[in-house]
Design an enzyme around this catalytic site. Structure first.
Site, PDB file in Angstrom:
ATOM      1  N   GLU A   1       2.692  -9.190  11.487  1.00 22.21           N
ATOM      2  CA  GLU A   1       2.380  -8.810  10.107  1.00 22.21           C
ATOM      3  C   GLU A   1       3.668  -8.445   9.351  1.00 22.21           C
ATOM      4  OE1 GLU A   1      -0.431  -5.629  10.236  1.00 22.21           O
ATOM      5  OE2 GLU A   1      -0.685  -5.511   8.072  1.00 22.21           O
TER       6      GLU A   1
ATOM      7  N   ASP B   1       0.752  -1.254   0.000  1.00 15.28           N
ATOM      8  CA  ASP B   1       0.000   0.000   0.000  1.00 15.28           C
ATOM      9  C   ASP B   1       0.782   1.304   0.000  1.00 15.28           C
ATOM     10  OD1 ASP B   1      -1.633  -2.120   0.476  1.00 15.28           O
ATOM     11  OD2 ASP B   1      -2.623  -1.275   2.222  1.00 15.28           O
TER      12      ASP B   1
HETATM   13  C1  2M8 Z   1      -2.910  -4.280   3.821  1.00 15.88           C
HETATM   14  O1  2M8 Z   1      -3.819  -3.563   3.016  1.00 15.88           O
HETATM   15  C2  2M8 Z   1      -5.113  -3.157   3.457  1.00 15.88           C
HETATM   16  C3  2M8 Z   1      -5.852  -2.657   2.267  1.00 15.88           C
HETATM   17  O2  2M8 Z   1      -5.972  -3.674   1.315  1.00 15.88           O
HETATM   18  C4  2M8 Z   1      -5.063  -2.089   4.533  1.00 15.88           C
HETATM   19  O3  2M8 Z   1      -3.998  -1.527   4.798  1.00 15.88           O
HETATM   20  O4  2M8 Z   1      -6.106  -1.818   5.119  1.00 15.88           O
HETATM   21  C5  2M8 Z   1      -1.785  -4.737   2.898  1.00 15.88           C
HETATM   22  O5  2M8 Z   1      -0.704  -5.170   3.641  1.00 15.88           O
HETATM   23  C6  2M8 Z   1      -2.262  -5.820   1.953  1.00 15.88           C
HETATM   24  O6  2M8 Z   1      -1.227  -6.343   1.196  1.00 15.88           O
HETATM   25  C7  2M8 Z   1      -2.976  -6.934   2.704  1.00 15.88           C
HETATM   26  O7  2M8 Z   1      -3.533  -7.801   1.767  1.00 15.88           O
HETATM   27  C8  2M8 Z   1      -4.042  -6.404   3.642  1.00 15.88           C
HETATM   28  C9  2M8 Z   1      -4.623  -7.476   4.529  1.00 15.88           C
HETATM   29  O8  2M8 Z   1      -3.611  -8.211   5.126  1.00 15.88           O
HETATM   30  O9  2M8 Z   1      -3.518  -5.385   4.468  1.00 15.88           O
END
Ligand code: 2M8
Length: 725
Positions: free
Chosen positions: A410, A173
């Protein structure tokens, strides 16, 4: 599987099970309470090792929300968990599109299409792969529809490269790569729909998440898609963020390869995915490659320029095989540099997501520096694909160590490994399971080879049985041999990195001289060794060089595990007796102790070699004896005049290396297996603690060991058997 890995695999499975929502898995317990697109792919890969039905259901559930145009949404919302994440269905308003599924709540963008890769893994890892064929038949057309959507709607110039239209589509992101294109978006706060971020309500440090300015732009883009009714043509014309990303395209390319394999398995035509593989691979190679910066770039379709920002995404074409051999070699240099944490650098974890030399590199901010397990999982596979096995192994070692030492977080600080973001993170757990299984599969294969090798050799292999003898008096032999080993050290050993330049050594005159001198050992009288220091130095140096000689003579390429006979069956004849590395270590230097892998003492009661046992045992020898592997101490030459000082230095440097990790805040220490195998040599467990206390440099660590001696938990670190080349 070792107990420690088995325990952690159970822990990882527990994480996946507690994040299970009934038909799919959420990425994290509270921060991400719905189903995410590529997370589910990685999760299914992990589950494929132990729960085929849930792995299948994970993918089925995601594809049940596939849009009519083939797009698989970034998020499938759990109706029972709404209210804790932003943006949710009320903001996306996906129903504005006729393509959105009527009975599912989804977002209106997609993510890197890892699913075909996961599907192929589910088949391969299933206990009865044939029983998975109906799933392959059912899912294949849906996978094909997803890839067709990408090529039809996101590659209108038919280049073989698809574009992403939102940073969330990249999966990385707030990568610094998006700074420049996002800066172009002039957000007018008066027209931006009102919104409230929810990601900061979960105890995550805001400095480790995207900024509010980033979020304004994320929201701006969603509002734009909404206003276009999610019509791809309209979006294409209006969107200020259209980017051809090497990560997204490489995942697509690699997933096309899986589609080809799946097509073969179910007897479908593989023509279309095969043509995609070729087309996308050559487009990545030609359009995205940056020969000056030796990395793959993103290409900005709006400014019509490449984006020159070096992140780990620029290495992902290794994963898909899109990079040419030459490009891979150049990438490797870049990847294995201090910018991205080089092998043996020792103070970092591979591979941080962003070039650590950049001013705005941040080891703790989300996609702007930390280490991510999924990215490195892809890179490890990519490196292996191109034959960079050592680096691939080191990546995998870090990937296993990070969750083991710091938790299933994470993302991880690229220098000290601390875990950030959400704990109990699903893809960290899932890919940990995959890596452990792969590691043991490889080990099983190498054990099979070793067993085969063992059966080929049924008796001792004497290494020093050449006809030519050195022109020396027997009493001069010992010192000549030691001098020769010293030239090895000066010329072919890198004592700081613990590496041996085997190819140069094999060709050298010094090695020929050494072989000649070892022939002389057949006439050597061990009584010529006078005093403990001289004996100690002789045996330690001989141990280290018999291993080097064994590695060379057995043509070991990657690991001494390829040729276990090096330790027990390869021997030097010295006088009337034969000595293997095991005889030297367990028989002579450990006072005829029991090897950790054996039930009996090294020398039987009537063995004449017992005459040469060296007592008392000095446990510091364990940091001087080098078994030809990367987890051993660095190889060196030991001089009889200075050997005590050298052993002291070797112990100190080992105890203060990454083979001993003290974590007072977790009440834990992580130790090299050496301390488990030879605990008795240190005087049992309390002796190990005393030893660590004496040698640790860090005062806090020492105090912890002293104060918590009775309660601290100890775990043993995975032993890296890769060759110390
Ligand atoms: C993160 O992205 C989401 C939006 O899609 C967020 O920040 O709210 C990223 O690390 C993405 O790669 C990942 O798929 C998601 C859920 O783990 O979180």
């Amino acid at each position: 599987m070792s107990r420690i890995f088995a325990d952690y695999v159970e822990k990882a499975k527990g994480i996946l099970d507690s994040n299970w929502m009934g038909t799919s898995t959420k990425p994290a317990p509270s921060l991400y309470p719905h189903q995410w697109n590529w997370d589910s792919g990685f999760i299914a890969i992990g589950r494929s090792h132990f729960d085929t039905p849930r792995a299948i259901l994970e993918i089925d559930t995601l594809f049940a929300a596939q849009w009519r145009n083939g797009m698989v949404p970034q998020i499938v919302f759990n109706p029972d968990a709404l209210g804790h994440y932003f943006p949710e269905p009320d903001f996306w308003q996906a129903e504005l599109s006729a393509n959105a599924p009527p009975d599912k709540l989804t977002s209106g963008i997609t993510m890197p299409p890892v699913h075909a890769i996961a599907v192929e893994k589910i088949y391969k890892n299933a206990r009865r792969p044939r029983s998975v064929l109906p799933f392959l038949e059912r899912i294949y057309p849906k996978l094909l529809a997803l890839h067709s959507y990408l090529y039809e709607e996101r590659d209108t110039d038919n280049e073989g490269l698809v574009y992403i239209r939102h940073p969330w589509e990249s999966g990385i992101d707030n990568s610094p790569t998006w700074d420049e294109p996002l800066r172009r978006i002039d957000v007018d706060e008066s027209t931006l729909p009102p919104y409230e971020r929810k990601d900061l309500n979960h105890g995550v440090d805001p400095s480790m998440r995207p900024t509010n300015e980033d979020y304004d732009r994320y929201v701006y883009l969603v509002a734009l898609f909404r206003s276009c009714g999610y019509d791809e043509t309209e979006i294409r014309e209006a969107c200020p963020f259209l980017i051809q990303d090497p990560l997204f395209n490489s995942v697509l390319c690699r997933a096309n390869e899986s589609l080809v394999n799946i097509a073969h398995l179910i007897g479908a035509s593989a023509d279309l995915p095969s043509s995609w593989v070729k087309k996308t691979a050559s487009a990545i190679r030609e359009k995205l490659w940056d020969p000056e910066r030796t990395i793959f770039n993103c290409y900005d379709l709006v400014s019509k320029k490449p984006i020159h920002v070096a992140t780990a995404a620029g290495f992902i074409p290794l994963f898909s095989g899109a990079a040419s051999r030459e490009q891979a070699a150049l990438i490797y240099k870049r990847l294995d540099s201090s910018s991205f944490c080089a092998l043996q650098q020792g103070n970092c974890f591979t591979v941080p997501n962003y070039d650590t030399h950049q001013e705005d590199f941040d080891p703790s901010n989300y996609w702007r520096g930390p280490v991510w397990i999924n990215i490195n999982w892809m890179l490890a596979h990519g490196l292996r694909r191109y034959g960079y096995t050592l680096k691939a192994d080191s990546l995998q070692k870090d990937l296993l160590q990070l969750p083991l030492r710091f938790g299933f977080y994470e993302y991880f600080n690229s220098f000290n490994g601390k875990g950030y973001g959400s704990d109990g993170f699903s893809w960290t757990a899932a890919l940990f399971i995959d890596l452990v299984n792969e590691f043991y599969d490889r080990e099983k294969a190498s054990r099979r080879i070793a067993a085969k090798a063992r059966s080929l050799f049924s008796s001792d292999l004497i290494l020093n049985n050449g006809e030519e003898m050195p022109d020396l008096e027997p009493d001069e032999l010992g010192s000549a041999l030691m001098r020769c080993i010293k030239t090895f050290r000066d010329t072919f050993y890198d004592t700081s990195r613990g590496r041996v330049d085997y190819p140069a050594l094999i060709k050298s005159t010094q090695y020929r001289e050494y072989r000649l001198l070892t022939n002389g050992l057949r006439k050597f009288d061990l009584r010529c060794l006078i005093g403990r220091r001289q004996k100690l130095a002789f045996w330690v140096n001989l141990y280290n060089s018999i291993i080097v000689d064994g590695i060379v003579s057995q043509g070991v390429q990657k690991s001494v595990q390829e040729a276990p006979e090096i330790f027990g069956r390869l021997k030097y004849a010295i006088g009337k007796h034969h000595f293997s590395a095991d005889d030297i270590e367990h028989g002579i230097l450990r006072g005829n102790a029991r090897p950790w892998f054996h039930a009996l003492k090294q020398f039987s009661s009537r063995d004449p070699r017992k005459a040469w046992i060296l007592k008392p045992l000095d446990p510091r020898i364990h940091f001087a004896l080098v078994c030809g592997s990367r987890s051993c101490a660095p190889i060196d030459y030991y001089d009889s005049d200075t050997i005590y000082k050298q052993l002291e230095a070797a112990a100190k440097s080992f105890v203060n290396s990454s083979e001993v990790i003290v974590l007072p805040e977790e009440g834990k220490i992580l130790l090299s297996e050496i301390f488990r195998w030879y605990e008795v040599d240190f005087g049992g467990w309390t002796g190990v603690l005393d030893f660590l206390y004496d040698y640790l440099a860090n005062e806090r660590a020492r105090l912890f060991i002293r104060a918590e001696a009775n309660t601290l938990q100890c775990e043993y670190i995975y032993y890296d058997w890769n060759l110390n080349r």
